[in-house]
Motif scaffolding. Structure first.
Motif, mmCIF file in Angstrom:
data_model
loop_
_atom_site.group_PDB
_atom_site.id
_atom_site.type_symbol
_atom_site.label_atom_id
_atom_site.label_comp_id
_atom_site.label_asym_id
_atom_site.label_seq_id
_atom_site.Cartn_x
_atom_site.Cartn_y
_atom_site.Cartn_z
ATOM 1 N N SER A 117 0.832 -1.216 0.000
ATOM 2 C CA SER A 117 0.000 0.000 0.000
ATOM 3 C C SER A 117 0.865 1.265 0.000
ATOM 4 C CB SER A 117 -0.945 0.014 1.210
ATOM 5 O OG SER A 117 -0.207 -0.030 2.415
ATOM 6 N N ILE A 177 1.506 4.003 -2.885
ATOM 7 C CA ILE A 177 0.629 5.171 -3.097
ATOM 8 C C ILE A 177 1.333 6.436 -2.595
ATOM 9 C CG2 ILE A 177 -1.584 6.221 -2.416
ATOM 10 C CD1 ILE A 177 -2.706 3.321 -2.210
ATOM 11 N N THR A 210 1.794 6.295 -6.822
ATOM 12 C CA THR A 210 0.941 5.346 -7.567
ATOM 13 C C THR A 210 -0.530 5.713 -7.358
ATOM 14 O OG1 THR A 210 2.543 3.552 -7.415
ATOM 15 C CG2 THR A 210 0.255 2.903 -7.719
ATOM 16 N N ASN A 211 -1.290 5.666 -8.445
ATOM 17 C CA ASN A 211 -2.720 5.953 -8.375
ATOM 18 C C ASN A 211 -3.410 4.826 -7.589
ATOM 19 O OD1 ASN A 211 -5.483 6.199 -8.917
ATOM 20 N ND2 ASN A 211 -5.120 6.988 -10.991
ATOM 21 N N PRO A 212 -4.149 5.165 -6.535
ATOM 22 C CA PRO A 212 -4.827 4.116 -5.751
ATOM 23 C C PRO A 212 -5.692 3.195 -6.612
ATOM 24 C CG PRO A 212 -5.041 6.252 -4.667
ATOM 25 C CD PRO A 212 -4.381 6.518 -5.985
ATOM 26 N N ASP A 213 -6.211 3.729 -7.736
ATOM 27 C CA ASP A 213 -7.047 2.888 -8.609
ATOM 28 C C ASP A 213 -6.257 1.758 -9.264
ATOM 29 O OD1 ASP A 213 -9.091 4.610 -8.020
ATOM 30 O OD2 ASP A 213 -8.916 5.769 -9.892
ATOM 31 N N ASP A 214 -4.934 1.910 -9.305
ATOM 32 C CA ASP A 214 -4.100 0.877 -9.950
ATOM 33 C C ASP A 214 -3.759 -0.274 -9.005
ATOM 34 O OD1 ASP A 214 -4.070 2.449 -12.194
ATOM 35 O OD2 ASP A 214 -2.092 3.336 -11.801
ATOM 36 N N MET A 215 -4.121 -0.135 -7.726
ATOM 37 C CA MET A 215 -3.678 -1.127 -6.733
ATOM 38 C C MET A 215 -4.191 -2.553 -6.998
ATOM 39 S SD MET A 215 -1.554 0.549 -5.000
ATOM 40 C CE MET A 215 -1.134 -0.569 -3.674
ATOM 41 N N PRO A 216 -5.459 -2.719 -7.377
ATOM 42 C CA PRO A 216 -5.899 -4.111 -7.623
ATOM 43 C C PRO A 216 -5.071 -4.800 -8.714
ATOM 44 C CG PRO A 216 -7.788 -2.664 -7.353
ATOM 45 C CD PRO A 216 -6.573 -1.759 -7.439
#
Ligand SMILES: N[C@@H](CCC(=O)N[C@@H](CS)C(=O)NCC(=O)O)C(=O)O
Ligand SMILES: [Zn+2]
Ligand SMILES: [Zn+2]
Length: 191
Positions: free
Chosen positions: A140, A143, A147-153
Motif C-alpha cells: 500500500s 501510493i 501510484t494511483n490508488p485505482d491501480d492497486m488491484p
C-alpha cells in the motif's frame, strides 16, 4: 486487455533464478567512476519486493528488491568514503553512495528483532544466482510515492501472478518472528 503492470525491471520479465550453492558476491554501486564495492559472504535471506518510500529503487521502478544478510558477512572493499547514512534516526541505517544514490547496505543496530542484520539490494551484485524475492511487503505504501490508488488491484494481481504474495506490512513469517521476539521480551512468552 489491461496494460502490463510494471513493478521493477528485474521482476517484469519473471523472477530472477536462484542457484543452489550461491556463496555471495560483490555489491557495486552505479557510479562509472570510483564505484563503491561491498563484499557479501553467503546468500541473502528473506528477499522480497518492498513498496515503501525509503528503500532504494532503480529509476522507474515502483518496488525495491531488498533482502537481509548478517552484519558480519559484509565488508566494504572500495570507495567506502563515498557512503553516507540517509537518515540516522531510522531503524535501518541505509548507507547510500553520495555519487549515484544507490543504498549499499543498511544495518539494524538498535535493539530490535532485526538487530545484527543488514538490508541490501541483491540486484547490485556482480553475479547472478542469489535467492530470488519470495513475497511483496509494504504494498500500500507505493501510493505514498505517487501510484494511483485505482491501480492497486492490478498491481496486487500482478504480484500474486509472480508468486509474490502481497502484504501491506511484512509477510506472516516475519511478522510472527517480530511478535515472538516482543512476547519473549515482555515475558508473555517463556523462551
Ligand atoms: N509507509 C511508509 C513505510 C516505511 C516503513 O515502515 N518501511 C519498512 C520497510 S523497509 C521499515 O521497516 N522501515 C524501517 C526503516 O526505514 O528504518 C513509507 O512508505 O515510507
Ligand atoms: Zn555510486
Ligand atoms: Zn522498504
Amino acid at each position: 486487455m489491461a496494460a502490463t503492470v510494471s513493478l521493477h525491471p528485474l521482476l517484469d520479465q519473471g523472477l530472477p533464478k536462484g542457484r543452489a550453492g550461491f556463496s555471495g558476491s560483490i555489491l557495486v554501486c552505479a557510479c562509472a567512476d570510483k564505484p563503491v564495492k561491498v563484499k557479501v559472504e553467503g546468500d541473502v535471506a528473506h528477499n522480497h519486493a518492498c513498496g515503501c518510500t525509503k528503500c532504494w529503487k532503480p529509476s522507474g521502478a515502483t518496488f525495491s528488491v531488498v533482502a537481509v544478510v548478517p552484519h558480519d558477512k559484509i565488508t566494504v572493499l572500495e570507495n567506502g568514503d563515498k557512503l553516507e547514512i540517509v537518515d540516522k534516526s531510522a531503524l535501518i541505517q541505509r548507507h547510500a553512495c553520495t555519487g549515484c544514490g544507490v543504498h549499499m547496505y543498511g544495518p539494524v543496530e538498535r535493539e530490535h528483532p532485526f538487530q545484527g542484520l543488514d538490508f541490501i539490494h541483491p540486484e547490485r551484485f556482480e553475479d547472478d544466482g542469489w535467492a530470488p524475492p519470495g513475497f511483496a511487503a509494504f504494498v500500500s505504501s507505493i501510493i505514498e510515492s505517487g501510484t494511483n490508488p485505482d491501480d492497486m488491484p492490478a498491481i496486487r494481481a500482478r504480484l500474486s501472478e509472480l508468486g509474490l504474495t502481497p502484504s501491506d506490512c511484512l509477510n506472516s513469517a516475519l511478522m510472527d518472528y517480530i511478535a515472538t521476539w516482543t512476547a519473549k521480551k515482555s515475558g508473555v512468552l517463556k523462551s
